[in-house]
Design a protein around this motif. Structure first.
Motif, short mmCIF file in Angstrom:
data_model
loop_
_atom_site.label_atom_id
_atom_site.label_comp_id
_atom_site.label_asym_id
_atom_site.label_seq_id
_atom_site.Cartn_x
_atom_site.Cartn_y
_atom_site.Cartn_z
N ASP A 46 0.83 -1.21 0.00
CA ASP A 46 0.00 0.00 0.00
C ASP A 46 0.87 1.25 0.00
N VAL A 47 1.84 1.29 0.91
CA VAL A 47 2.67 2.49 1.04
C VAL A 47 3.52 2.71 -0.21
N SER A 48 3.85 1.64 -0.92
CA SER A 48 4.65 1.77 -2.15
C SER A 48 3.92 2.55 -3.23
N LEU A 347 -1.48 13.00 7.45
CA LEU A 347 -2.76 12.38 7.78
C LEU A 347 -3.00 11.26 6.79
N TYR A 348 -3.35 10.09 7.31
CA TYR A 348 -3.60 8.92 6.48
C TYR A 348 -5.01 8.40 6.77
N GLY A 349 -5.62 7.77 5.75
CA GLY A 349 -7.00 7.34 5.93
C GLY A 349 -7.33 6.06 5.19
N PHE A 350 -8.45 5.43 5.63
CA PHE A 350 -8.89 4.15 5.10
C PHE A 350 -10.41 4.14 5.08
N THR A 351 -11.00 3.36 4.21
CA THR A 351 -12.45 3.34 4.10
C THR A 351 -12.98 1.92 3.97
N ASN A 363 -6.92 6.74 -1.57
CA ASN A 363 -5.94 7.17 -2.59
C ASN A 363 -4.85 6.12 -2.81
N GLU A 364 -5.21 4.85 -2.69
CA GLU A 364 -4.35 3.68 -2.90
C GLU A 364 -3.31 3.47 -1.80
N SER A 365 -2.67 4.53 -1.32
CA SER A 365 -1.61 4.38 -0.32
C SER A 365 -2.08 4.65 1.10
N GLY A 366 -3.14 5.45 1.25
CA GLY A 366 -3.59 5.91 2.55
C GLY A 366 -3.33 7.39 2.78
#
Length: 448
Positions: A46-48, A347-351, A363-366
């Motif tokens: 994800d982070v990549s 700030l990172y997010g998930f749904t 946004n694919e990475s968070g």
């Protein structure tokens, strides 16, 4: 919050440089099948996918153009008084916010060693007046208090949830972290807000060692330990009430297993080398379910999200519902990502369409909001309001390419000069299914 090593070498979130009167015992059983599903794993894959662009990079903060809401104190992690549904509350015409605070003669990097919670109030939601410390001397638990959340009940009572850090009266700082609560009556006049008739402060949640790592399970080679930052959430779909919090995956380093799902898909794993030391990173977002109306007893549930081999500090988690989707947000520092991962302070997010499980990174990475590359520590502790307004505070600005540890090695004068310790300009973001973008900057201290 920020980084400070204790005598074991752990890197804690201390500064970078430098409702009845008696509550029932903590509940730890009675979890339904729906609430025992496996946590979502934020992966190295994800982070990549992360990239910074105009849609996720915050405008540069001009500290000299900003106004402090208090002239004698620094403030940082900030949150509003909220209704149970998550909307900012208005009490007899007043909006109320809470923030961690220390006097301005405290070195910014030492501020978490003596932090206490202050409050501010406003009728227009733009100009804020200081009410001073929330708690009277000696009332709060811990040797200092870290971030939390605050709600107002239907009867008008305030309930605050906060992190009790260390032990009251200790002569040497310790970093035990527990979640505490207390209630009070909100008193208002035409010009003032105060809190009276406080209940007894009580610990309501502690790490269990099964779902969440205890301080005793944390080895000297691990860089972080957390059980803090409670956030109240009432699920609009079910009416159930919860506390989210920051934690770490349970167990000692030696006993925590490796799993392929920490890394990513089989195709990604084929060509991905996991650097040494990655196993030491085990951040998680925890959740506990309320089991009484007074919100004084809770059942610990398995984490909503884990970041094993990815990140070890997922701070001040919060969740909101928009349409049919749940949106889970966390904040983290760039140096809290595991070796081999390059990601900004942000700030990172998930749904997901469920509170429990099924999350995917936004946004694919968070990544939702990043500090700009030339001002990598300018803001922190972003909090997303229900209308898409995002608040934060001014951290370190114009640091001339220094990393966060190099800032801590500078003179006190340098640190005071480059630290903000005030509300940052708010941002407005749009959220559309699994995508977000920054729309524009708003005025400083605007929560709506």
């Amino acid at each position: 919050m920020e980084r400070k090593r204790n005598k074991k070498g752990k890197c804690f979130l201390a500064a970078v440089i430098g409702l009845s009167a008696v509550f029932a015992p903590i509940v730890s059983s009675g979890v339904s099948a729906k609430e025992t599903i496996d946590p979502y794993h934020w992966t190295r894959e994800d982070v990549s996918h992360l990239s910074m662009n105009t849609q996720n990079t915050a405008p540069t903060i001009q500290k000299d153009e900003l106004i402090e809401i208090t002239s004698d104190s620094y403030i940082w992690d900030t949150w509003p008084l909220q209704e149970k549904n998550g909307h900012p509350a208005v009490v007899n015409g007043f909006k109320i916010i809470f923030a961690l605070s220390v006097p301005k003669d405290v070195l910014p990097g030492k501020r978490h060693d003596t932090a206490e919670i202050h409050y501010f109030f406003s009728k227009d939601g733009k100009s804020w007046q200081s009410g001073g410390p929330v708690f009277k001397d000696g009332e709060a638990l811990g040797s200092r208090q870290w971030a939390g959340s605050s709600i107002v009940h239907k009867d008008g009572k305030l309930q605050i949830f906060y992190t009790a850090t260390g032990k009251k009266g200790e002569t040497q700082l310790s970093y035990d972290q527990r979640i505490a609560t207390a209630t009070a009556t909100i008193k208002t006049t035409n010009t003032n807000v105060s809190f009276e008739d406080w209940s007894t402060h009580e610990i309501i949640l502690e790490a269990d060692g099964e779902h969440y790592q205890t301080s005793e399970q944390t080895g000297p080679q691990e860089s972080s330990y957390a059980f803090r930052d409670p956030y109240f959430f009432q699920d609009p779909k079910t009416g159930e009430e919860y506390l989210l919090f920051e934690g770490n995956s349970a167990g000692t380093l030696e006993k925590r297993p490796y799993k392929h799902e920490y890394i990513g898909s089989s195709k990604f794993r084929q060509n991905h080398v996991i650097p040494d030391g990655s196993k030491e990173f085990n951040g998680s977002v925890g959740i506990a379910k309320a089991t009484n109306q007074g919100l004084s007893t809770f059942t610990l549930l398995p984490p909503l999200l884990e970041a094993n081999y990815v990140n070890d500090e997922l701070e001040r988690p919060s969740v909101m519902v928009k349409g049919n989707n749940y949106y889970l947000f966390v904040k983290t520092h760039s140096e809290k990502f595991a070796p081999g991962l390059q990601a900004p302070e942000g700030l990172y997010g998930f749904t997901s369409d469920s509170l429990f499980g099924g999350y995917q990174p936004l946004n694919e990475s968070g990544l939702v909001i990043a500090n700009p590359s030339d001002n990598p520590y300018q803001g922190y502790s972003w909090m997303v309001m229900s209308n898409g307004t995002v608040i934060s505070f001014v951290n370190y600005v114009d640091v001339d390419g220094k990393d966060i540890y190099e800032i801590g090695e500078q003179s006190p004068e340098y640190q005071f000069d480059h630290f903000g310790g005030m509300l940052a300009p708010s941002l407005k973001i749009s959220i559309t299914r699994n995508e977000t973008k920054i729309l524009h900057e708003k005025k400083q201290g605007v929560f709506k």
